[in-house]
Write an enzyme that holds these catalytic residues in place. Structure first.
Site, PDB file in Angstrom:
ATOM      1  N   SER A 234      39.135 -43.199 112.483  1.00 13.34           N
ATOM      2  CA  SER A 234      38.809 -44.062 113.622  1.00 13.34           C
ATOM      3  C   SER A 234      39.503 -45.406 113.454  1.00 13.34           C
ATOM      4  O   SER A 234      39.716 -45.854 112.321  1.00 13.34           O
ATOM      5  CB  SER A 234      37.297 -44.302 113.689  1.00 13.34           C
ATOM      6  OG  SER A 234      36.904 -45.124 112.604  1.00 13.34           O
ATOM      7  N   ASP A 235      39.854 -46.057 114.560  1.00 15.22           N
ATOM      8  CA  ASP A 235      40.177 -47.472 114.426  1.00 15.22           C
ATOM      9  C   ASP A 235      38.895 -48.150 113.936  1.00 15.22           C
ATOM     10  O   ASP A 235      37.789 -47.625 114.100  1.00 15.22           O
ATOM     11  CB  ASP A 235      40.664 -48.075 115.745  1.00 15.22           C
ATOM     12  CG  ASP A 235      41.394 -49.403 115.503  1.00 15.22           C
ATOM     13  OD1 ASP A 235      41.254 -49.972 114.409  1.00 15.22           O
ATOM     14  OD2 ASP A 235      42.096 -49.882 116.418  1.00 15.22           O
ATOM     15  N   TRP A 236      39.059 -49.314 113.351  1.00 16.32           N
ATOM     16  CA  TRP A 236      37.930 -49.955 112.660  1.00 16.32           C
ATOM     17  C   TRP A 236      36.820 -50.335 113.660  1.00 16.32           C
ATOM     18  O   TRP A 236      36.947 -51.301 114.413  1.00 16.32           O
ATOM     19  CB  TRP A 236      38.451 -51.162 111.886  1.00 16.32           C
ATOM     20  CG  TRP A 236      38.796 -50.856 110.459  1.00 16.32           C
ATOM     21  CD1 TRP A 236      38.360 -51.546 109.370  1.00 16.32           C
ATOM     22  CD2 TRP A 236      39.614 -49.799 109.942  1.00 16.32           C
ATOM     23  NE1 TRP A 236      38.848 -50.962 108.206  1.00 16.32           N
ATOM     24  CE2 TRP A 236      39.608 -49.893 108.531  1.00 16.32           C
ATOM     25  CE3 TRP A 236      40.323 -48.736 110.522  1.00 16.32           C
ATOM     26  CZ2 TRP A 236      40.298 -49.000 107.708  1.00 16.32           C
ATOM     27  CZ3 TRP A 236      41.012 -47.846 109.706  1.00 16.32           C
ATOM     28  CH2 TRP A 236      40.990 -47.990 108.312  1.00 16.32           C
ATOM     29  N   GLY A 237      35.774 -49.526 113.658  1.00 12.75           N
ATOM     30  CA  GLY A 237      34.676 -49.777 114.583  1.00 12.75           C
ATOM     31  C   GLY A 237      34.802 -49.009 115.890  1.00 12.75           C
ATOM     32  O   GLY A 237      34.093 -49.295 116.846  1.00 12.75           O
ATOM     33  N   ALA A 238      35.690 -48.004 115.937  1.00  9.11           N
ATOM     34  CA  ALA A 238      35.892 -47.284 117.203  1.00  9.11           C
ATOM     35  C   ALA A 238      34.857 -46.188 117.437  1.00  9.11           C
ATOM     36  O   ALA A 238      34.815 -45.605 118.517  1.00  9.11           O
ATOM     37  CB  ALA A 238      37.293 -46.669 117.230  1.00  9.11           C
TER      38      ALA A 238
END
Ligand code: BGC
Length: 765
Positions: A240-244
């Site tokens: 995931s993108d960071w926090g996606a």
């Protein structure tokens, strides 16, 4: 499943077997971060944690506090030119060398995964993160993105291709739905990703924050399952993108393997609960955990080998790449290169305090930092180079603005040539928000006015991550260098180009428009109420300006050299794999230089809406003065295809393709026509197909003719077919609707039979 209290009952290194020996809790834990940058290890099973860091144009390894916004410090690393500059090189070999160097640095820092490259399309000039992307064009993004991944992964370090997909703006980036029709989605926004995934198998792909047509990328089964793995054969891990992560359970089921950063145990706990309640199959967790293990094993091959890298050599590479990224937009009367004996006034704070990278998660702590002023003084002699800052970068129009401007004008009038460094302050473009205008700051333009009034022999050098408007001065200065953001050696590279140590060879990987209002997404950016509609469809970048015959400040592909090239003897031949293009390019000027030869193709007779021309091949070739080089370029057959929404697949239409070759999208020097055989694809007919579509289908129209010859009384059809006016009027009628019309002679059953016969697999021409 085991209870986790004993060592796993396997010595196997097979990821599936290893995962099979873990508890559900251990497996779930593996699919989430341990902290900001590390994965979770399972010690009793001999699975160590691995380290992921940004990326993309350097190694941002944080040792103390972690954050994904570029706030806390990181270990020193070479800050290579960001993607905006790499894109302008149009040179995959050079970009591949950057990839190798990045890999060496990552390896030396025990980084398993470098989070890049970012290959999103520059849809709008306002995207705050355009400096981190390569181009407005999928071929440039795909070819250079592939080169970077190839280089990086050749060192054993894993790439993370990002941000998948349609993350083309920063406004509301964690929620916005990019609402895109299937053709532009496939042909523009996914195309570069497809090329890199199929060709290079990046070890990881990072899903984007945003939604696509309503569904978060992080839980998008169509995107991560059907397209990425199903159609493209991706074998790696999706992070995931960071926090996606929006819904961890839905995400893992859709194919999101690793959640980053740590969710404090919340993500794994949800997975365990979902498996226990029967809402999620344990096999889905196993699958993700095995992919994590495979990634860990890839990294383990590098462990403990005492890697290091040559900082000086990397700085030299950063300088070479930066000098190859600079685009000479204009050079009247050969103002450049600067004459060795002349007196130069260097004006503008950017010459002393370079802006060389963008803000946010990609922020690198450089090993060194060159500035253009020092480099020019070194190359030309300090006594010949005067300096006036002209303005202060972050505090425009301060109390001293008038004095700074007057000082700049005085320096300019005392010099033979003024070189004015203008650009965007760091606070204007960054990850996390979009820009509002494309104008340069007013105070800088005022300084330029004063300088030009004092000395018309003025060269402008630009430092900007996203496109800026040049219209206010482009006609009033004889030379402009677009320097983008050039990394830590950008200052000396700029001096190399100004003094002629290097002949510039960068080309615009994005159009420079006259005005923001001219740009394709102007009316559809950044959207509202959680949605952004990509209303310009396929017509992104130069495809838009070409389709509208609109003038631009500088077209896509443009860039001058300190020499000239002549193009001749074009041949274009259709092959099984596409089109083979050959031509001869001669360096007719005084200096060795790279020429970027660009091939654009189009199919004027296409039955669907297409761009007027699309870049389908390019090559950057070093040619000595007086030398002629025979150049061979290959247009891949798949790059001639469009995405057909009726058959849900790529289709190469048959016909006479135009092949144009030149030095920019608007400087096309040679042209050839080549006949290409189409794919054997027929769109199945239905009762909803129009009379026009049925008649254009060779099998169906033959069947109709035959049926008519046999049947009596089909007056209506006969009269439609024989009267062009009538035919045109009736063409859009679905064939099923005219069944039973008085005089047609066709019943609904007969038409259905005819359609079925035409669609039958054996119905060939
Ligand atoms: C960015 C990514 C980056 C990640 C980790 C996110 O905010 O969008 O590009 O890799 O943070 O720093």
């Amino acid at each position: 499943m085991t209870d986790g209290s004993t060592p796993p009952k396997t010595n196997s290194s097979d990821p599936e077997e290893l995962v099979g020996s873990l508890t559900l809790e251990e497996k779930a834990a593996l699919t989430s971060g341990a902290d900001f940058w590390n994965t979770v290890g399972v010690e009793r099973a001999g699975i160590p944690p691995i380290l992921l860091t940004d990326g993309p144009h350097g190694v941002r390894k944080q040792v103390a506090a972690g954050d994904h916004l570029g706030l806390a410090d990181s270990v020193p690393a070479t800050c290579f030119p960001p993607a905006v500059a790499l894109g302008s090189t149009f040179d995959p070999e050079l970009v591949e060398r950057v990839g190798v160097a990045l890999g060496e640095e990552a390896r030396a820092e025990s980084v398993a995964v470098l989070l890049g490259p970012g290959i999103n399309i520059k849809r709008s000039v306002l995207c705050g993160r355009n400096f981190e992307y390569l181009s407005e064009d999928p071929a440039v993004s795909g070819i250079l993105g592939s080169a970077l991944v190839r280089g990086l992964q050749s060192t054993g370090v894993s790439a993370s291709l990002k941000h998948f997909a349609a993350n083309n703006q920063e406004t509301d980036r964690l929620r916005v739905s990019a609402d895109i029709d299937e053709r532009p989605l496939r042909e523009i926004y996914l195309r570069a990703f497809q090329r890199v995934v199929v060709g290079e198998q990046p070890a990881t792909v990072m899903c984007s924050y945003n939604r696509i047509n309503g569904v978060y990328s992080s839980e998008n089964e169509w995107l991560l399952g059907q397209v990425l793995r199903g159609e493209w054969g991706f074998e790696g891990l999706v992070v995931s993108d960071w926090g996606a992560v929006n819904d961890r359970v839905a995400g893992i089921a859709a194919g999101l393997d690793l959640e980053m950063p740590s969710s404090g145990g919340a993500g794994p706990a949800k997975l365990v609960a979902a498996v226990r309640s029967g809402a999620l199959e344990e096999a889905v967790v196993d699958r993700a955990a095995a992919r994590v293990v495979r990634l860990v094993q890839r990294a383990e091959r590098l462990a403990g080998t005492g890697w290091d890298y040559d900082r000086d050599a990397h700085h030299r590479l950063a300088r070479e790449v930066a000098s190859r990224s600079i685009v000479l937009l204009k050079n009247e009367d050969d103002v450049l290169p600067l004459a060795q004996e002349s007196r130069i006034a260097v004006i503008g704070e950017f010459a002393r305090t370079p802006r060389y990278q963008g803000a946010g998660s990609s922020l690198i702590n450089p090993t060194r930092l060159d500035n253009a002023l020092d480099a020019l003084r070194e190359q030309l002699g300090a006594e010949r180079v005067a300096f006036a800052p002209g303005f202060s970068i972050e505090t425009a129009g301060g109390d001293d603005a008038d004095a700074l401007r007057a000082e700049a004008a005085a320096a300019a009038s005392a010099a033979d040539t003024a070189v004015v460094f203008l650009g965007l302050p760091a606070s204007e473009e960054s990850e996390g928000f979009d820009r509002e205008t494309i104008g340069l700051p007013d105070d800088q333009l005022a300084v330029l006015d004063a300088v030009v009034a004092a000395n018309p022999r003025t060269v402008v050098v630009l430092s900007n991550g996203g496109v800026v408007q040049l219209a206010p001065f482009a006609d009033r200065v004889p030379a402009i260098l677009e320097g983008w953001l050039l990394g830590q050696a950008g200052g000396s590279a700029t001096a190399d180009v100004l003094t002629g140590r290097t002949s510039p060879s960068g080309r615009l990987a994005e159009t420079i428009p006259f005005r923001l209002e001219d740009t394709p997404a102007y009316l559809g950016f950044p959207g509202e109420s959680g949605h952004v509609r990509y209303g310009e469809g396929l017509f992104v970048g130069y495809r838009w300006y070409d389709a509208r015959d609109a003038d631009v400040q500088y077209p896509f592909g443009h860039g001058l050299n300190y020499t000239t090239f002549d193009y001749r003897d074009l041949s274009a031949v259709a092959t099984e794999d596409g089109i083979l293009v050959r031509l001869t390019v001669t360096n007719t000027g005084p200096r060795a230089a790279h020429e970027v030869v660009q091939v654009y193709t189009s199919l004027p007779s296409s039955t669907v809406s297409r761009a007027r021309r699309e870049l389908t091949a390019f090559a950057s070739v070093l040619i000595e003065p007086g030398e002629s080089r025979e150049i061979e370029l290959r247009v891949r057959r798949e790059d001639l295809a469009y995405w057909d929404i009726r058959t849900n697949g790529w289709v190469v239409e048959p016909g006479a393709y135009t092949v144009e070759v030149g030095a920019s999208s608007r400087d096309l020097r040679l042209r050839a026509i080549v006949e290409v055989a189409g794919d054997a694809v027929r769109v199945p007919l239905t009762l909803d197909s129009t009379i026009g579509e049925v008649l254009r289908d060779p099998v169906a129209s033959t069947l109709i003719q035959q049926t008519m010859q046999q049947s009596v009384g089909s007056d209506t059809i006969a009269s439609i077919l024989s009267d062009p006016g009538m035919l045109r009027m009736m063409e859009s009628f679905p064939i099923g609707r005219i069944a039973g019309f008085p005089g047609t002679g066709f019943t609904e059953e007969q038409i259905a039979g005819l359609i079925a016969a035409a669609n039958a697999p054996q119905a060939t021409l």
